[in-house]
Design an enzyme around this catalytic site. Structure first.
Site, PDB file in Angstrom:
ATOM      1  N   ASP A 103       0.822  -1.212   0.000  1.00 48.36           N
ATOM      2  CA  ASP A 103       0.000   0.000   0.000  1.00 48.36           C
ATOM      3  C   ASP A 103       0.858   1.264   0.000  1.00 48.36           C
ATOM      4  O   ASP A 103       1.754   1.427   0.842  1.00 48.36           O
ATOM      5  CB  ASP A 103      -0.941   0.003   1.214  1.00 48.36           C
ATOM      6  CG  ASP A 103      -2.010  -1.072   1.089  1.00 48.36           C
ATOM      7  OD1 ASP A 103      -2.495  -1.299  -0.033  1.00 48.36           O
ATOM      8  OD2 ASP A 103      -2.349  -1.694   2.121  1.00 48.36           O
ATOM      9  N   HIS A 249       0.083  -7.644  -1.767  1.00 49.24           N
ATOM     10  CA  HIS A 249      -1.223  -8.275  -1.858  1.00 49.24           C
ATOM     11  C   HIS A 249      -1.905  -7.874  -3.153  1.00 49.24           C
ATOM     12  O   HIS A 249      -1.520  -6.900  -3.818  1.00 49.24           O
ATOM     13  CB  HIS A 249      -2.088  -7.928  -0.642  1.00 49.24           C
ATOM     14  CG  HIS A 249      -2.342  -6.467  -0.467  1.00 49.24           C
ATOM     15  ND1 HIS A 249      -1.392  -5.606   0.027  1.00 49.24           N
ATOM     16  CD2 HIS A 249      -3.423  -5.716  -0.738  1.00 49.24           C
ATOM     17  CE1 HIS A 249      -1.884  -4.385   0.062  1.00 49.24           C
ATOM     18  NE2 HIS A 249      -3.121  -4.408  -0.405  1.00 49.24           N
ATOM     19  N   ARG A 264     -10.953   0.238   5.165  1.00 47.61           N
ATOM     20  CA  ARG A 264      -9.573  -0.049   5.560  1.00 47.61           C
ATOM     21  C   ARG A 264      -9.035   1.070   6.423  1.00 47.61           C
ATOM     22  O   ARG A 264      -9.280   2.253   6.123  1.00 47.61           O
ATOM     23  CB  ARG A 264      -8.700  -0.199   4.310  1.00 47.61           C
ATOM     24  CG  ARG A 264      -7.338  -0.817   4.607  1.00 47.61           C
ATOM     25  CD  ARG A 264      -6.498  -0.903   3.347  1.00 47.61           C
ATOM     26  NE  ARG A 264      -5.738   0.318   3.157  1.00 47.61           N
ATOM     27  CZ  ARG A 264      -5.121   0.663   2.030  1.00 47.61           C
ATOM     28  NH1 ARG A 264      -5.183  -0.115   0.969  1.00 47.61           N
ATOM     29  NH2 ARG A 264      -4.429   1.786   1.963  1.00 47.61           N
TER      30      ARG A 264
HETATM   31  C1  SIN Z   1      -6.274  -3.096  -0.850  1.00 50.38           C
HETATM   32  O1  SIN Z   1      -6.144  -2.627   0.270  1.00 50.38           O
HETATM   33  O2  SIN Z   1      -5.394  -3.054  -1.682  1.00 50.38           O
HETATM   34  C2  SIN Z   1      -7.584  -3.825  -1.171  1.00 50.38           C
HETATM   35  C3  SIN Z   1      -7.500  -5.244  -0.787  1.00 50.38           C
HETATM   36  C4  SIN Z   1      -8.815  -5.954  -0.922  1.00 50.38           C
HETATM   37  O3  SIN Z   1      -9.844  -5.331  -1.215  1.00 50.38           O
HETATM   38  O4  SIN Z   1      -8.835  -7.167  -0.707  1.00 50.38           O
END
Ligand code: SIN
Length: 273
Positions: A103, A249, A264
């Site tokens: 991120d 991720h 988030r």
């Molecule tokens: C993200 O924070 O990059 C999104 C991850 C997700 O929606 O699983």
């Protein structure tokens, strides 16, 4: 060291653990907080089920682990600039995080961690993949490790944000850009980490452009080897808390036109070294 307050169930040999025995919307005692931090560092991404977070309890949980980050490109809901809305439905043109990344690595001080809570999930699909960047570094050849030592790479937020959100970020600010070491040292575990990602890293500095392009192509393939991943299947009320310094991720978007939605909270970090 064992865990006394938590039940910790490792999910793969490489990373990821499911945690039981804690409600994240309630105050936690110091030992529970310390065990959560230890599990987060040990497993790099930890998961919780059947949680019920509103913005205040979500932020309070995040603040147990540090100050909260405000996203440079996406405004939060009214009164909650530290909350990032994660939402996709049949009208969405894109989703957050559908390519491998850590991120906001374009920030001079990228976030330490992120805590994602989903309150609405599709009947199937919408999983998130996480990959271990310490193991990605460990499995490079010794010759390549020597070559990468001391190199820096440029990370540019505009590469992703401009096409989605226009020429400037929240409040008219320029999108962040920064140079970071290609290989960082995790400030808490001391592990060496491969710290380039295809969303934000635009080039390796001080080598010819063609060499940088070829090397980044190879490294971007290396970071998502499935042998170093955990795949998380969300349910309503699940939470994922990842260490942004040591995992990348990617969110799957295989559920359109279904809805997937949540929030988030992101932890502020330090300059990578
Ligand atoms: C993200 O924070 O990059 C999104 C991850 C997700 O929606 O699983």
């Amino acid at each position: 060291m064992t865990y006394e307050k938590l039940t910790v169930r490792p999910m793969t040999p490489s990373l990821g653990a499911e945690i039981e025995g804690v409600r994240l919307d309630r105050p936690v005692d110091d030992q529970t907080r310390d065990e959560l931090r230890r599990a987060w560092l040990e497993y790099q991404v930890i998961f919780f089920r059947d949680q019920d977070l509103d913005h205040d309890s979500h932020k309070a949980f995040g603040r147990l682990f540090g100050e909260l980050h405000v996203h440079p490109a996406v405004p939060g809901p009214e009164g909650h600039p530290e909350i990032l809305i994660i939402h996709a439905d049949e009208h969405s043109k894109f989703i957050a995080g559908e390519s491998w990344h850590s991120d906001v690595s374009c920030d001079p001080e990228p976030p330490n961690g992120s805590i994602l809570y989903l309150h609405t999930v599709p009947p199937t699909g919408g999983d998130t993949l996480f990959a271990n960047m310490a193991a990605a570094y460990d499995t490079l050849s010794d010759r390549l490790k020597v070559y990468l030592e001391g190199l820096t790479a440029h990370h540019d937020g505009g590469q992703r944000y401009r096409e989605r959100f226009g020429d400037t970020g929240v409040g008219g600010q320029a999108y962040p850009q920064a140079d970071h070491p290609v290989v960082t040292t995790h400030p808490e575990t001391g592990r060496r980490i491969l710290f380039v990602n295809p969303v934000f890293t635009t080039r390796i500095n001080d080598i010819p452009a063609a060499e940088s392009d070829a090397l980044l192509r190879m490294l971007f393939t290396h970071v998502h080897d499935p042998n170093r991943q955990v795949r998380f299947r969300w349910r309503k009320g699940s939470v994922a808390f990842w260490d942004n310094r040591s995992v990348q991720h990617m969110a799957l978007w295989d559920y359109r036109p279904q809805v997937r939605s949540g929030f988030r909270v992101t932890l502020r970090g330090e300059r990578p070294r």
